[in-house]
Design a protein around this motif. Structure first.
Motif, mmCIF file in Angstrom:
data_model
loop_
_atom_site.group_PDB
_atom_site.id
_atom_site.type_symbol
_atom_site.label_atom_id
_atom_site.label_comp_id
_atom_site.label_asym_id
_atom_site.label_seq_id
_atom_site.Cartn_x
_atom_site.Cartn_y
_atom_site.Cartn_z
ATOM 1 N N PRO A 14 0.817 -1.231 0.000
ATOM 2 C CA PRO A 14 0.000 0.000 0.000
ATOM 3 C C PRO A 14 0.843 1.270 0.000
ATOM 4 C CG PRO A 14 -0.876 -1.595 1.567
ATOM 5 C CD PRO A 14 0.442 -2.140 1.094
ATOM 6 N N GLU A 15 2.008 1.252 0.651
ATOM 7 C CA GLU A 15 2.850 2.447 0.659
ATOM 8 C C GLU A 15 3.395 2.747 -0.729
ATOM 9 O OE1 GLU A 15 5.897 2.413 3.559
ATOM 10 O OE2 GLU A 15 4.521 2.544 5.268
ATOM 11 N N LEU B 63 1.776 1.803 -3.585
ATOM 12 C CA LEU B 63 0.625 2.246 -4.366
ATOM 13 C C LEU B 63 0.345 3.726 -4.125
ATOM 14 C CD1 LEU B 63 -1.910 -0.723 -4.046
ATOM 15 C CD2 LEU B 63 -0.690 0.034 -6.093
ATOM 16 N N GLU B 64 0.609 4.186 -2.906
ATOM 17 C CA GLU B 64 0.386 5.597 -2.576
ATOM 18 C C GLU B 64 1.276 6.511 -3.411
ATOM 19 O OE1 GLU B 64 0.517 8.570 1.359
ATOM 20 O OE2 GLU B 64 1.420 6.558 1.420
ATOM 21 N N LEU B 65 2.435 5.994 -3.861
ATOM 22 C CA LEU B 65 3.353 6.827 -4.640
ATOM 23 C C LEU B 65 2.943 6.958 -6.103
ATOM 24 C CD1 LEU B 65 6.793 5.470 -3.374
ATOM 25 C CD2 LEU B 65 5.495 7.426 -2.501
ATOM 26 N N THR B 66 2.102 6.059 -6.588
ATOM 27 C CA THR B 66 1.782 6.043 -8.013
ATOM 28 C C THR B 66 0.855 7.190 -8.391
ATOM 29 O OG1 THR B 66 -0.123 4.574 -7.716
ATOM 30 C CG2 THR B 66 2.037 3.546 -8.062
ATOM 31 N N TRP C 95 2.542 13.279 -10.853
ATOM 32 C CA TRP C 95 3.457 14.141 -10.120
ATOM 33 C C TRP C 95 3.860 15.279 -11.052
ATOM 34 C CZ3 TRP C 95 4.785 13.668 -5.019
ATOM 35 C CH2 TRP C 95 4.469 12.464 -4.397
ATOM 36 N N ARG D 285 8.562 12.572 3.469
ATOM 37 C CA ARG D 285 7.272 12.449 4.160
ATOM 38 C C ARG D 285 7.095 13.554 5.200
ATOM 39 N NH1 ARG D 285 4.766 7.657 3.107
ATOM 40 N NH2 ARG D 285 6.037 6.081 1.990
ATOM 41 N N THR E 101 2.632 10.910 5.952
ATOM 42 C CA THR E 101 2.096 10.977 4.592
ATOM 43 C C THR E 101 3.153 11.541 3.642
ATOM 44 O OG1 THR E 101 1.179 13.175 5.011
ATOM 45 C CG2 THR E 101 -0.261 11.265 5.415
ATOM 46 N N VAL E 102 3.020 11.231 2.357
ATOM 47 C CA VAL E 102 3.996 11.646 1.359
ATOM 48 C C VAL E 102 3.846 13.127 1.060
ATOM 49 C CG1 VAL E 102 4.780 11.313 -1.011
ATOM 50 C CG2 VAL E 102 4.069 9.338 0.352
ATOM 51 N N ARG F 284 2.655 16.932 -5.812
ATOM 52 C CA ARG F 284 1.365 16.417 -6.262
ATOM 53 C C ARG F 284 0.548 17.465 -7.013
ATOM 54 N NH1 ARG F 284 0.742 11.068 -7.070
ATOM 55 N NH2 ARG F 284 0.940 9.816 -5.182
#
Length: 467
Positions: A364-365, A367-370, A373, A428, A433-434, A446
């Motif tokens: 999941p961590e 997937l959060e980056l995908t 950007w 982070r 959170t990123v 983002r």
């Protein structure tokens, strides 16, 4: 042909097989060579082989040995890369750190690096001193000091590509020094046996083709000597078959962890030095020749010894490879023929892409980056690939992208393009959170010029506006 598991290979279509045989037959007739064998590999398997001419009164086969000349150099390069991957040497190491270089050779030779020797950019002379080594029995000595002429360096090290057989003799001696065994024994144990190449040898073993010189103005031939070349053997001694070389081509295309991984082979395929002037359609990596043909980039090597010509090309992107073996000193451009055989299959029967399959699981961590950007106002997309690899690509294709390999410390290292070797870090916030991505000082956010992220130079407090 039959694969190792007993199942038949999928042969090319009849029209393609006819085109391959026609190209081979035309090359043999127009090149006026006693015999020629050709083969094509697809998806790691030999799917076609053909021959024209005769060897000892009969047609050659994929099991007939021919001398492969400088294709031998690629095997030596694989042995050197294995030593590098084991930490026994660094490609930036100077030669003098591992071999005793005589003082009379000058300080420049001792300072030439392993990478420069592999890529023919060490500045070394093309040939050793003495008579034509390819037709002269070589001397076996513990050190290669008798190979150097009075001026072994012909160019400043690292400045230009200058093909050097002498350089690969030194690399063979390097392998022997670090392994404590003859390079041919090391080759058999570390490469040939794992790949199942039982018909690749230093000296010919029946059935094998005899080498011939063809008279330029008459249809007559005379035999060429097959000298054992001693210290120069790593530059061109080996004999092999089309069947064995197909196995080797499959390895060079995709790698084999028992011998050398795909990542190290990709490094060998990367241009290591600018080509000689006027030859920008060709280049040289770490032991592999690179060439462009039909719009595709090929990697492999050509070879020649008195009485023999050979070529092996791979096109990893298309999962194709080709091999050509000839028993004549000259007359047939084997590199072009091998490229044509590969091209015939590629154009008539293009390789299908590997089927897409969903991942069994995803962190999941990660997937959060995908997703999207932004570097300033430029849009990028980050995708998660297999093995925790990441891939950054510009939206619309107009921008710098790269693939990234995960590291144990939680960062990623760029594998290609502008960001090759650069570090990608995830920054982070205090809550975990990123916040942004840091890629070699480039900040990806983002939102375009996100005012909450540490954009270098800051963000105008008035933000986006119409004018």
């Amino acid at each position: 042909m039959i694969t190792d598991n007993g199942e038949p290979d999928v042969e090319p279509l009849p029209e393609t097989r006819r085109a391959l045989l026609h190209r081979l037959a035309r090359a043999q007739a127009e090149g006026r060579v006693p015999s020629v064998v050709g083969a094509v590999v697809r998806d790691g398997r030999a799917v076609w082989a053909g021959a024209r001419g005769g060897v000892d009164g009969g047609p050659p086969t994929a099991d007939t040995q021919y001398r492969i000349g400088s294709i031998t150099k690629t095997f030596v390069a694989v042995l050197v890369m294995r030593l590098r991957d084991e930490g026994r040497l660094d490609l930036a190491d100077p030669l003098g750190e591992h071999l005793d270089v005589p003082a009379e050779a000058g300080p420049g030779l001792a300072g030439a690096t392993i990478a420069q020797l592999l890529s023919h950019s060490s500045g070394l002379a093309a040939e050793p001193r003495g008579p034509w080594w390819e037709r002269t029995p070589g001397k076996l000595r513990p050190e290669p000091t008798d190979l150097f002429g009075e001026r072994p360096l012909r160019h400043p090290t690292g400045r230009r590509h200058h093909y050097s057989n002498l350089g690969y003799a030194l690399l063979g001696s390097l392998v022997e020094r670090l392994r404590g065994a003859p390079w041919g024994d090391v080759l058999r144990e570390e490469v040939l046996e794992p790949l199942g190449m039982r018909r690749t040898t230093a000296l010919p073993v029946e059935p094998y083709a005899r080498g011939w010189a063809v008279h330029p103005w008459a249809d007559v031939v005379q035999p060429e000597p097959a000298a054992e070349t001693g210290l120069m053997a790593p530059a061109g001694q080996l004999w092999s078959t089309a069947e064995d070389l197909c196995r080797y081509a499959a390895f060079l295309s995709a790698g084999d962890e028992r011998v050398l991984g795909a990542e190290s082979l990709a490094e060998m395929r990367s241009p290591a030095v600018a080509p000689e002037a006027g030859s920008w359609d060709q280049a040289y990596g770490l032991g592999l020749q690179l060439a462009r043909s039909g719009g595709r980039l090929l990697s492999g090597h050509t070879g020649s010894m008195p009485g023999f010509l050979a070529a092996l090309w791979t096109a990893p992107e298309e999962r194709l490879a080709s091999v050509v073996l000839v028993n004549a000193t000259s007359g047939l451009p084997v590199g072009g023929l091998a490229a044509d055989l590969l091209g015939i299959v590629a154009e008539r029967e293009p390789s299908c892409p590997e089927p897409w399959r969903p991942r069994s699981e995803a962190d999941p961590e990660l997937l959060e980056l995908t997703g999207p950007w932004y570097w300033g106002p430029s849009a990028f997309v980050l995708r998660l690939r297999s093995g925790r690899e990441l891939e950054l690509g510009a939206v619309g294709g107009a921008g710098r992208g790269s693939r990234f390999r995960p590291e144990e410390d939680g960062t990623w290292t760029g594998l290609d393009g502008y960001y090759a070797g650069e570090t990608l870090r995830v920054a982070r916030r205090a809550d975990g959170t990123v916040d942004h991505l840091d890629l070699g000082t480039f900040v990806f956010t983002r939102r375009p010029y996100d005012p909450e992220a540490p954009v270098p130079g800051g963000v105008d407090p008035e933000g986006w506006r119409a004018d």
